[in-house]
Design an enzyme around this catalytic site. Structure first.
Site, PDB file in Angstrom:
ATOM      1  N   ARG A  19      -2.545  -1.657  13.532  1.00  0.00           N
ATOM      2  CA  ARG A  19      -2.732   0.438  13.912  1.00  0.00           C
ATOM      3  C   ARG A  19      -2.612   0.530  14.334  1.00  0.00           C
ATOM      4  O   ARG A  19      -2.682   0.518  16.244  1.00  0.00           O
ATOM      5  CB  ARG A  19      -4.457   0.652  13.468  1.00  0.00           C
ATOM      6  N   GLU A  42      -0.565  -5.241   7.381  1.00  0.00           N
ATOM      7  CA  GLU A  42      -1.967  -4.027   7.140  1.00  0.00           C
ATOM      8  C   GLU A  42      -1.314  -3.196   7.970  1.00  0.00           C
ATOM      9  O   GLU A  42      -1.584  -3.165   9.167  1.00  0.00           O
ATOM     10  CB  GLU A  42      -3.029  -4.397   6.706  1.00  0.00           C
ATOM     11  N   THR A  71      -6.764   1.846   5.285  1.00  0.00           N
ATOM     12  CA  THR A  71      -7.526   2.949   5.931  1.00  0.00           C
ATOM     13  C   THR A  71      -6.761   3.956   4.432  1.00  0.00           C
ATOM     14  O   THR A  71      -6.195   5.308   4.293  1.00  0.00           O
ATOM     15  CB  THR A  71      -7.031   4.450   7.190  1.00  0.00           C
ATOM     16  N   LYS A 131     -14.317  -6.536   2.104  1.00  0.00           N
ATOM     17  CA  LYS A 131     -14.858  -6.484   2.857  1.00  0.00           C
ATOM     18  C   LYS A 131     -15.766  -5.917   3.688  1.00  0.00           C
ATOM     19  O   LYS A 131     -15.459  -4.492   3.717  1.00  0.00           O
ATOM     20  CB  LYS A 131     -13.227  -5.191   3.555  1.00  0.00           C
ATOM     21  N   GLY A 181      -7.757  -6.999  14.382  1.00  0.00           N
ATOM     22  CA  GLY A 181      -7.429  -5.124  14.650  1.00  0.00           C
ATOM     23  C   GLY A 181      -6.913  -5.480  16.555  1.00  0.00           C
ATOM     24  O   GLY A 181      -5.517  -6.184  16.388  1.00  0.00           O
TER      25      GLY A 181
END
Length: 211
Positions: A19, A42, A71, A131, A181
């Site tokens: 992210r 991702e 997302t 998830k 993350g």
């Protein structure tokens, strides 16, 4: 009718969540992750120019590992990810239209769920795996309780609050996929720092499963 894609068997079922990654750094970071052993990456769609990053990763590593987006909130975005070469669709929620598009495009899907209702709906819509997000809210025991009513063989992921320190607790609860993350990547982290955090995650996962 197109059949849903199942979750692939990975030696390291760890999804690296990048992210905030910038397109001009994503290839170098992807190289470090793949070298460490990661098999799924991702790029959340609220990152800068995410489709550019996904396309670059897919061209570089897409034949060997899962590359895709997180997302994902609309069917149009899902299609755009597939057009960019992404094969993995991760969402924070269960949206039948998004899942239908992902299934139609032959993507591996990982929708976010919290309750039995959401989990069973996601499976009916063709989810490859579920998830549980944010996993820290339910914890291993809460996820385990929901797993008890799921069809046998359902693959379950924990995302949100998962770290090297608690892999073993989630593994003991039957969770077999993990999204990593901020414990793995934060914007601005150098490739050298990424190499360190990636290696530590791989080592911690091996220890958690007794490998």
């Amino acid at each position: 009718m197109v059949s849903p894609v199942g979750w692939p068997e990975l030696k390291y079922p760890l999804v690296a969540i990048l992210r905030g990654v910038q397109p001009d750094e994503v290839e170098a970071i992807g190289d470090v992750l793949v070298e460490a052993g990661f098999e799924a990456i991702e790029v959340p769609l609220n990152s800068p120019d995410p489709l550019v990053s996904i396309e670059r990763l897919a061209k570089r590593h897409g034949e060997r590992i899962l590359i895709g987006a997180g997302t994902v909130l609309s069917a149009a975005d899902c299609a755009a990810v597939a057009d960019a070469g992404g094969r993995l669709m991760v969402s924070p929620n269960v949206d039948p239209e998004v899942l239908a598009m992902a299934v139609a495009r032959g993507m591996v899907t990982l929708p976010g769920v919290m309750s039995p209702t959401e989990a069973l709906l996601a499976l009916r819509c063709g989810a490859s795996a579920l998830k549980f997000f944010p996993a820290s809210v339910l914890g291993p025991s809460g996820i385990s309780a929901v797993r008890a009513i799921l069809p046998k063989g359902t693959r379950v992921a924990a995302v949100g609050g998962v770290s090297n320190e608690n892999f073993a607790d989630y593994v003991a609860a039957g969770i077999s996929i993990f999204g990593l993350g901020t414990n793995l990547y934060k914007p601005g982290r150098t490739t050298e720092e990424m190499a360190t955090t990636a290696a530590a995650a791989i080592k911690a996962y091996d220890k958690a499963i007794g490998r």
